[in-house]
Design a protein around this motif. Structure first.
Motif, PDB file in Angstrom:
ATOM      1  N   THR A 230      70.423  64.606  35.952  1.00 26.53           N
ATOM      2  CA  THR A 230      72.595  64.347  35.692  1.00 26.53           C
ATOM      3  C   THR A 230      72.985  65.033  35.644  1.00 26.53           C
ATOM      4  OG1 THR A 230      70.378  63.873  33.593  1.00 26.53           O
ATOM      5  CG2 THR A 230      72.820  64.057  32.929  1.00 26.53           C
ATOM      6  N   PHE A 231      74.037  64.428  36.343  1.00 31.29           N
ATOM      7  CA  PHE A 231      75.273  64.881  36.704  1.00 31.29           C
ATOM      8  C   PHE A 231      77.053  64.257  36.071  1.00 31.29           C
ATOM      9  CE2 PHE A 231      73.722  61.436  40.015  1.00 31.29           C
ATOM     10  CZ  PHE A 231      74.960  61.244  40.536  1.00 31.29           C
ATOM     11  N   LYS A 232      77.410  65.287  36.219  1.00 28.94           N
ATOM     12  CA  LYS A 232      78.522  64.292  36.584  1.00 28.94           C
ATOM     13  C   LYS A 232      79.681  64.324  37.552  1.00 28.94           C
ATOM     14  CE  LYS A 232      80.021  67.234  32.108  1.00 28.94           C
ATOM     15  NZ  LYS A 232      80.692  69.021  32.013  1.00 28.94           N
ATOM     16  N   VAL A 233      80.857  63.308  36.942  1.00 34.50           N
ATOM     17  CA  VAL A 233      81.591  62.772  38.409  1.00 34.50           C
ATOM     18  C   VAL A 233      82.602  62.323  37.636  1.00 34.50           C
ATOM     19  CG1 VAL A 233      81.799  60.774  39.917  1.00 34.50           C
ATOM     20  CG2 VAL A 233      79.579  61.201  39.557  1.00 34.50           C
ATOM     21  N   GLU A 234      83.984  62.807  38.517  1.00 27.53           N
ATOM     22  CA  GLU A 234      85.344  62.695  38.184  1.00 27.53           C
ATOM     23  C   GLU A 234      85.814  61.916  39.286  1.00 27.53           C
ATOM     24  OE1 GLU A 234      89.303  65.379  36.327  1.00 27.53           O
ATOM     25  OE2 GLU A 234      87.252  66.161  37.508  1.00 27.53           O
ATOM     26  N   LEU A 235      86.359  61.301  38.561  1.00 27.93           N
ATOM     27  CA  LEU A 235      86.843  61.090  39.983  1.00 27.93           C
ATOM     28  C   LEU A 235      88.927  61.656  40.022  1.00 27.93           C
ATOM     29  CD1 LEU A 235      86.311  56.648  39.958  1.00 27.93           C
ATOM     30  CD2 LEU A 235      85.807  58.648  40.725  1.00 27.93           C
ATOM     31  N   VAL A 236      89.382  61.413  40.653  1.00 31.68           N
ATOM     32  CA  VAL A 236      90.526  62.369  40.711  1.00 31.68           C
ATOM     33  C   VAL A 236      91.623  60.927  41.764  1.00 31.68           C
ATOM     34  CG1 VAL A 236      91.904  63.735  40.630  1.00 31.68           C
ATOM     35  CG2 VAL A 236      90.032  64.760  40.184  1.00 31.68           C
TER      36      VAL A 236
END
Length: 192
Positions: free
Chosen positions: A108-114
């Motif tokens: 399980t992991f977080k992804v942030e698009l910036v």
């Protein structure tokens, strides 16, 4: 850039979880680009055993990864990284990257698009919907060329290798499909 007049905010609630029956993974939307003034998109990915994606890059945004549980393998450029809970990595715009799970447990992991990317969010929803309806191959790639072209166009993703060289053709097919209403049909079916 939004290609459709319909915004995600009108289509779905925050924290919507989508599941891909072909790839056996899930994505939970935490923050949508249209709700952050396009500053970011945030999701949590539950990556199945043996799951992952192929090498690609994004022209318009960076991807920030943070492992929450399990072990995430990540290739950024030529470097292979192994992230464990609490560890982070970034794939800058224009840099080839991929993520994958070589362990015997879900990661399980977080992804942030910036900055945030509404088209990427739309492409995830449509792609997972197509997979669940048996409209993709075993790797989760749409079997309908117009659908594939629309997803590549929406997502801001450039595949590595031969598929990447077909990007101008995909763009032309996608624009024609969008004019014919294919995107609107896909959003009607899978956006909610």
């Amino acid at each position: 850039m939004d290609i459709t007049a319909t915004t995600l905010k009108d289509l779905k609630p925050r924290n919507r979880r989508i599941y891909n029956a072909v790839q056996k993974d899930a994505v939970t939307f935490l923050q949508h680009a249209d709700r952050t003034g396009q500053s970011s998109t945030r999701v949590i990915v539950e990556l199945a055993v043996g799951g992952g994606n192929s090498l690609h890059y994004h022209r318009d945004f960076e991807e920030r990864f943070e492992c929450m549980q399990g072990q995430l393998s990540l290739q950024v450029g030529k470097e292979i990284l192994t992230l464990r809970a609490g560890e982070k990595a970034v794939a800058p715009p224009g840099v080839l990257h991929r993520f994958f799970n070589t362990t015997d447990e879900v990661c399980t992991f977080k992804v942030e698009l910036v900055p945030g990317h509404t088209g990427f969010e739309q492409a995830l929803m449509i792609g997972y919907g197509l997979a669940n309806d048996g409209q993709t191959n075993a790797q989760g790639i749409p079997i309908n060329l117009q659908h594939l072209a629309v997803l590549v166009h929406l997502s801001g993703t450039v595949p590595a290798g031969p598929l990447g060289m077909l990007l101008p053709l995909f763009s032309m097919i996608a624009k024609g499909a969008i004019r014919k209403g294919v995107l609107d049909q896909l959003m009607q079916k899978y956006g909610i």
